[in-house]
Scaffold this motif. Structure first.
Motif, PDB file in Angstrom:
ATOM      1  N   PRO A  70      -7.337  63.377  77.889  1.00 24.53           N
ATOM      2  CA  PRO A  70      -7.191  64.826  78.032  1.00 24.53           C
ATOM      3  C   PRO A  70      -5.716  65.221  78.139  1.00 24.53           C
ATOM      4  CG  PRO A  70      -8.427  63.882  79.891  1.00 24.53           C
ATOM      5  CD  PRO A  70      -8.081  62.773  78.966  1.00 24.53           C
ATOM      6  N   THR A  71      -5.357  66.241  77.391  1.00 24.19           N
ATOM      7  CA  THR A  71      -3.982  66.740  77.396  1.00 24.19           C
ATOM      8  C   THR A  71      -4.019  68.251  77.473  1.00 24.19           C
ATOM      9  OG1 THR A  71      -3.924  66.865  74.985  1.00 24.19           O
ATOM     10  CG2 THR A  71      -3.155  64.818  75.977  1.00 24.19           C
ATOM     11  N   PHE A  72      -2.859  68.868  77.423  1.00 29.19           N
ATOM     12  CA  PHE A  72      -2.801  70.318  77.405  1.00 29.19           C
ATOM     13  C   PHE A  72      -2.890  70.824  75.971  1.00 29.19           C
ATOM     14  CE2 PHE A  72       1.371  68.429  77.577  1.00 29.19           C
ATOM     15  CZ  PHE A  72       2.036  69.024  76.535  1.00 29.19           C
ATOM     16  N   ARG A  73      -3.131  72.103  75.828  1.00 26.22           N
ATOM     17  CA  ARG A  73      -3.326  72.714  74.518  1.00 26.22           C
ATOM     18  C   ARG A  73      -2.111  72.501  73.617  1.00 26.22           C
ATOM     19  NH1 ARG A  73      -2.572  78.182  72.809  1.00 26.22           N
ATOM     20  NH2 ARG A  73      -1.861  78.619  74.902  1.00 26.22           N
ATOM     21  N   ASN A  74      -2.355  72.181  72.351  1.00 25.06           N
ATOM     22  CA  ASN A  74      -1.348  71.970  71.306  1.00 25.06           C
ATOM     23  C   ASN A  74      -0.482  70.729  71.520  1.00 25.06           C
ATOM     24  OD1 ASN A  74      -2.094  74.068  69.632  1.00 25.06           O
ATOM     25  ND2 ASN A  74      -0.822  75.546  70.719  1.00 25.06           N
ATOM     26  N   ALA A  75      -0.880  69.829  72.390  1.00 22.93           N
ATOM     27  CA  ALA A  75      -0.123  68.588  72.563  1.00 22.93           C
ATOM     28  C   ALA A  75      -0.361  67.648  71.385  1.00 22.93           C
ATOM     29  CB  ALA A  75      -0.514  67.898  73.864  1.00 22.93           C
ATOM     30  N   CYS A  76      -1.550  67.714  70.792  1.00 23.74           N
ATOM     31  CA  CYS A  76      -1.879  66.818  69.681  1.00 23.74           C
ATOM     32  C   CYS A  76      -2.891  67.498  68.771  1.00 23.74           C
ATOM     33  CB  CYS A  76      -2.448  65.514  70.237  1.00 23.74           C
ATOM     34  SG  CYS A  76      -2.892  64.324  68.975  1.00 23.74           S
ATOM     35  N   TRP A  77      -2.658  67.377  67.476  1.00 20.69           N
ATOM     36  CA  TRP A  77      -3.603  67.894  66.486  1.00 20.69           C
ATOM     37  C   TRP A  77      -4.113  66.744  65.639  1.00 20.69           C
ATOM     38  CZ3 TRP A  77      -0.906  72.742  63.936  1.00 20.69           C
ATOM     39  CH2 TRP A  77      -0.823  73.767  64.875  1.00 20.69           C
ATOM     40  N   GLU A  78      -5.311  66.897  65.132  1.00 20.29           N
ATOM     41  CA  GLU A  78      -5.861  65.960  64.156  1.00 20.29           C
ATOM     42  C   GLU A  78      -6.164  66.741  62.883  1.00 20.29           C
ATOM     43  OE1 GLU A  78      -9.329  64.159  65.824  1.00 20.29           O
ATOM     44  OE2 GLU A  78      -8.164  62.782  67.053  1.00 20.29           O
TER      45      GLU A  78
END
Length: 196
Positions: A128-136
């Motif tokens: 789990p991360t914060f919003r927009n930390a990683c995209w697929e």
């Protein structure tokens, strides 16, 4: 077994040899193995043949929502009308084959659809991360034919998904297999704060 068979071929195999092998292996008898090796030439145990889940049973599982008992009842009914009940495996055998050959995600997907399947797959298995930390990003060919300049084609969708929220942040639709332009267009719609 190979050494016992060498002794047997020379006529030197004795009960003491069989007892020594049985004691070393922790079994009571070895003579049955010797008899099988003499008749069949096989020195190891026979590997049982596994019955997998054939494609037609997979289709029936999809129709019945993963209900193995319903599929078994359907197979029995068809076999009864054909007069060949011996060709249908038992319910327990079919359940074991489904549990062995279908992954947890496949079984969940049969019961609960794509969302249930994805809980077991690699998709979304990031910490789990914060919003927009990683995209697929991904591409998908849409199974619909559309008219593009007089030619029927299946469009492709390229999208980026925010890993934390599972929201599609950028998307591009192309009438051909996506290339760099589709990826950049989808990325631009995800990054840009202005309207399309």
């Amino acid at each position: 077994m190979a050494r016992l068979m060498i002794l047997d071929s020379r006529g030197e195999l004795a009960t003491e040899h069989a007892r020594a092998v049985a004691g070393a292996l922790g079994v009571s008898l070895v003579w049955n193995w010797v008899a099988v090796a003499r008749c069949e030439g096989r020195l190891s145990a026979r590997t049982p043949s596994r019955a997998g889940v054939p494609p037609d049973v997979r289709i029936r599982l999809a129709v019945w929502g993963g209900n193995v008992a319903a599929v078994h009842r359907e197979l029995l009914a068809e076999a009864a009308t054909a007069g060949d009940l011996g060709s249908v495996p038992s319910l327990r055998t079919l359940q074991r084959a489904v549990a062995r050959d279908l992954s947890s995600g496949e079984r969940a997907g049969l019961r609960g659809g794509e969302g249930a399947r994805r809980r077991f797959d690699v998709y979304g298995k990031r910490p789990p991360t914060f919003r927009n930390a990683c995209w697929e990003g991904d591409h998908k060919r849409v199974p619909v034919r559309v008219d593009v300049e007089g030619q029927a084609v299946c469009p492709w969708v390229t999208w980026f998904v925010d890993v934390a929220t599972k929201v599609i942040v950028g998307v591009a639709i192309t009438p051909y297999e996506p290339a760099r332009d589709a990826v950049l267009a989808a990325l631009r719609t995800g990054i840009s704060r202005t309207g399309p």
